[in-house]
Write an enzyme that holds these catalytic residues in place. Structure first.
Site, PDB file in Angstrom:
ATOM      1  N   LYS A 176       0.850  -1.191   0.000  1.00 28.18           N
ATOM      2  CA  LYS A 176       0.000   0.000   0.000  1.00 28.18           C
ATOM      3  C   LYS A 176       0.890   1.248   0.000  1.00 28.18           C
ATOM      4  CE  LYS A 176      -4.360   0.893   2.299  1.00 28.18           C
ATOM      5  NZ  LYS A 176      -5.037   0.817   3.599  1.00 28.18           N
TER       6      LYS A 176
HETATM    7  C1  E4P Z   1      -8.373   1.105   3.734  1.00 26.00           C
HETATM    8  O1  E4P Z   1      -7.587   0.757   2.895  1.00 26.00           O
HETATM    9  C2  E4P Z   1      -8.374   2.454   4.317  1.00 26.00           C
HETATM   10  O2  E4P Z   1      -7.200   2.717   4.976  1.00 26.00           O
HETATM   11  C3  E4P Z   1      -9.561   2.586   5.223  1.00 26.00           C
HETATM   12  O3  E4P Z   1     -10.699   2.110   4.533  1.00 26.00           O
HETATM   13  C4  E4P Z   1      -9.774   3.965   5.771  1.00 26.00           C
HETATM   14  O4  E4P Z   1     -10.975   3.958   6.486  1.00 26.00           O
HETATM   15  P1  E4P Z   1     -11.395   5.130   7.515  1.00 26.00           P
HETATM   16  O5  E4P Z   1     -11.657   6.363   6.727  1.00 26.00           O
HETATM   17  O6  E4P Z   1     -12.637   4.601   8.160  1.00 26.00           O
HETATM   18  O7  E4P Z   1     -10.254   5.305   8.460  1.00 26.00           O
END
Ligand code: E4P
Length: 217
Positions: free
Chosen positions: A87
């Site tokens: 990521k």
């Molecule tokens: C996933 O890859 C993201 O980091 C995540 O969905 C972020 O979610 P949030 O906005 O609820 O923290």
């Protein structure tokens, strides 16, 4: 539509896996911290633990924000387990890192995407997944689902193979709305996924079927 669960909680990952509909897991440093997983070695071990529960892709985030640091961390993450997807944040060096990893055959998830232009760049750089954060857009009175439909339109215009991973899903209707506009993947909490199976008429109908069956017994 692929279903990913957005958590580092092993019990919830196991629950979703047992439901038989899980295609992968996304994590981020905040989700790790929420489970009390801190320190590089513990975090790396936790990624492997997650990979040993699920069969699909597991996103593991780089912490470095410079190109060389992202390359170093990303290659180490990819070496951890074949299911790992690196990521990478949507920043200038992140775009360069996406291209580097694509050329090396390392799969990536471009994270922290909030605009169609950012998604276009991620696809150009060869990201495997792009993660628009729809809940965080809704939080600031922008339409998160609309962003998914804009990205779908752009990617379809040019046949980009980058998969649209609707992230920051907060509730069940987000999943339905993202499915309607053609997100390839959604990642959300177990509660949002479980919301899909609930309907009061199902419960009432089943109760009646069972009561009628038992009349003859
Ligand atoms: C996933 O890859 C993201 O980091 C995540 O969905 C972020 O979610 P949030 O906005 O609820 O923290």
């Amino acid at each position: 539509m692929k279903f990913f669960i957005d958590t580092a909680n092993l019990d919830q990952i196991k629950d979703a896996q047992e439901l038989g509909i899980l295609d992968g897991v996304t994590t981020n440093p905040s989700l790790m911290a929420k489970e009390g997983i801190t320190g590089k070695n513990n975090i790396l071990k936790h990624y492997v633990d997650i990979c040993n529960i699920v069969e699909g892709d597991v996103s593991a985030e780089v912490i470095a924000t410079d190109l060389q640091g992202m390359i170093r961390e990303g290659e180490a993450l990819a070496d951890l387990h074949p299911q790992i997807v690196v990521k990478v944040p949507m920043i200038r060096d992140g775009v360069k890192a996406l291209k580097y990893f694509a050329d090396k055959g390392i799969r990536t998830n471009c994270t922290l995407v909030f605009s169609p232009g950012q998604a276009l760049l991620a696809a150009k750089a060869g990201a495997t997944y792009v993660s628009p954060f729809i809940g965080r857009l809704d939080d600031v009175s922008s339409n998160g689902v609309h962003l998914i439909s804009e990205i779908r339109h752009i990617y379809d215009n040019y046949g980009y193979e980058t998969q649209i991973l609707a992230a920051s899903i907060r509730h069940t209707m987000h999943i339905i709305d993202c499915a309607k506009v053609g997100a390839d993947v959604m990642t959300g909490p177990l509660s949002a996924i479980e919301g899909l199976l609930k309907h009061p008429l199902t419960d009432i109908g089943l109760e009646k079927f069972l009561a009628d069956y038992n009349k003859g017994n």
